[in-house]
Design a protein around this motif. Sequence first.
Motif: not given
Ligand code: NAP
Length: 259
Positions: A12, A36-37, A57, A78, A82, A84, A88
Amino acid sequence: MIETENMKILILGGTREARLLAEDPHFPQQARFIFSLAGVTQAPDLPQGQTRLGGFGGVEGLIAYLERENIAAVIDATHPFAARISHHAATACAATCRPILRLGRPAWQRQPGDHWVDVASMDDAVPALGVEPRRVLLTTGRQHVAPFIKAPQHYYFLRSIEPVSQDLPRFFETIIARPPFKLEDELALLTRLKIDVLVTKNSGAPAIAAKLDAARRLGLRVIMINRPLLPPIGEVSTVEGAIKWVARLASVHLESRQM
Ligand code: NAP
């Protein structure tokens, strides 16, 4: 062909470390990864090899994916905010008896000379800015501006890698820039924009840590948003550690197939 060549590891991603892991030449040959992203960035930096984009999902979807794709183990690399997807992944792996490892980064630690105000969330960062108007450098991500819009007495410079999709009020300016950032550039930026306060998440990422050194040198206040609670799973902080974990799994997998 030995059966362990099919041992699939779901990585992830979403961090530099995730990509470095997938691209590491020492990644065990007895295993292969699916990277996976979430699919939230416009031009994702994908490694060579099998990749997938988009959410699963929820927990149920992830469980179904792990079973359908015959994933042997998961590496959660991740971003530390992140939370959530991390919860999961831990839940789905526990429910399906699959090993999971977190490839994390140590949080930044306060150093002598720092003026950090620790807060628990993005919402808590806003009152920490105070009532007096400030010039604020926001490095908390383009998706998290809403709480700051409610404090229009400040003037915000929002730095992000990709453009902000929403219209921003007139007290916002955007800066598009891609890390890594150098100390001299951070010093120049903070000085040129006459920044009073820096707001950041405690991501621990080395590529963006120079802003903290610059803030310390200039005696600036830093609103430090602390990390959310992540699930209690095994964790390593280096790519090498994650590779050793995969190698151990692969050898156990091989032994079990040969018995
Ligand atoms: P999050 O709130 O933990 O996740 C939101 C949803 O996005 C999850 O429920 C999942 O959807 C999907 N998801 C997240 N990471 C995934 C992955 N690697 N592969 C497939 N599905 C993924 O995450 P977020 O804070 O929105 O961040 C989204 C992505 O950006 C993450 O991969 C994270 O590593 C990256 N990121 C985040 C930050 C930050 O500050 N939050 C900064 C830089 C990079 P489903 O429930 O449908 O499976």
